[in-house]
Design a protein around this motif. Structure first.
Motif, mmCIF file in Angstrom:
data_model
loop_
_atom_site.group_PDB
_atom_site.id
_atom_site.type_symbol
_atom_site.label_atom_id
_atom_site.label_comp_id
_atom_site.label_asym_id
_atom_site.label_seq_id
_atom_site.Cartn_x
_atom_site.Cartn_y
_atom_site.Cartn_z
ATOM 1 N N ARG A 81 0.853 -1.192 0.000
ATOM 2 C CA ARG A 81 0.000 0.000 0.000
ATOM 3 C C ARG A 81 0.884 1.235 0.000
ATOM 4 N N CYS A 82 0.468 2.223 -0.759
ATOM 5 C CA CYS A 82 1.162 3.502 -0.808
ATOM 6 C C CYS A 82 0.202 4.579 -0.319
ATOM 7 N N THR A 83 0.474 5.122 0.873
ATOM 8 C CA THR A 83 -0.373 6.170 1.442
ATOM 9 C C THR A 83 0.465 7.142 2.257
ATOM 10 N N ILE A 87 5.311 3.687 1.861
ATOM 11 C CA ILE A 87 4.988 2.421 1.209
ATOM 12 C C ILE A 87 5.079 1.350 2.284
ATOM 13 N N THR A 88 4.021 0.572 2.432
ATOM 14 C CA THR A 88 3.985 -0.490 3.426
ATOM 15 C C THR A 88 3.764 -1.818 2.718
ATOM 16 N N ILE A 89 4.633 -2.775 3.012
ATOM 17 C CA ILE A 89 4.499 -4.137 2.497
ATOM 18 C C ILE A 89 4.250 -5.044 3.695
ATOM 19 N N VAL A 90 3.216 -5.867 3.606
ATOM 20 C CA VAL A 90 2.887 -6.817 4.664
ATOM 21 C C VAL A 90 2.879 -8.216 4.057
ATOM 22 N N VAL A 91 3.688 -9.104 4.630
ATOM 23 C CA VAL A 91 3.743 -10.503 4.203
ATOM 24 C C VAL A 91 3.206 -11.345 5.347
ATOM 25 N N THR A 92 2.190 -12.159 5.061
ATOM 26 C CA THR A 92 1.517 -12.935 6.099
ATOM 27 C C THR A 92 1.449 -14.400 5.712
ATOM 28 N N ASP A 93 1.812 -15.244 6.668
ATOM 29 C CA ASP A 93 1.559 -16.675 6.505
ATOM 30 C C ASP A 93 0.623 -17.111 7.619
ATOM 31 N N TYR A 94 0.083 -18.287 7.499
ATOM 32 C CA TYR A 94 -0.888 -18.803 8.458
ATOM 33 C C TYR A 94 -0.395 -20.115 9.055
#
Length: 142
Positions: A81-83, A87-94
């Motif tokens: 997301r760019c706001t 710039i924010t990058i989120v990497v998620t695993d479960y």
């Protein structure tokens, strides 16, 4: 968007990018390509894009290698997301958290790279998986 399990799920707007991919190192190239193209559209230089993509790839690769040991049903989500100048990058695993192991000199540098390549990063883990959040300034915001 609905896709077959063996394909990547990618949606993108000028402000956001979302990718869902199987937790398989062989599937990560498509996410790297999508993220690089999105960052280029934001006006990031080649060097800035390289840092962003490498840090995100390290988080993705860690999830693919460690989160789903002994399982074949894992997925990884990447959201960008760019706001407001960030710039924010989120990497998620479960999957399941695996504490970093001592390095043998050849491996175990993912979190060190993420630290060096981002303005800020945070790793959170719990019973529902692990999330790596990374931030950079937008082009021109310093």
């Amino acid at each position: 968007m609905t896709t077959k399990r063996s394909e990547e799920d990618v949606t993108s707007t000028p402000e956001e990018l979302h990718c869902r991919v199987e937790a398989d190192a062989n599937r990560l190239a498509a996410v790297r390509k999508a993220l690089s193209g999105w960052a280029e559209d934001l006006g990031m230089t080649r060097e800035q894009r390289s840092d962003l993509v490498l840090a995100a790839y390290e988080a993705l690769a860690n999830a693919a290698e460690h989160a789903y040991v002994g399982r074949t049903d894992g997925v990884i989500d990447l959201s960008a997301r760019c706001t407001q100048g960030t710039i924010t990058i989120v990497v998620t695993d479960y999957g399941t958290w695996r504490a970093p192991q001592p390095s043998d000199g050849l491996r175990g540098r993912g979190l060190l790279l993420i630290n060096a390549l981002t303005r800020h990063h945070q790793v959170t883990h719990g019973d529902n998986g692990t999330t790596v959040t990374m931030t950079w300034p937008t082009p021109g915001s310093g």
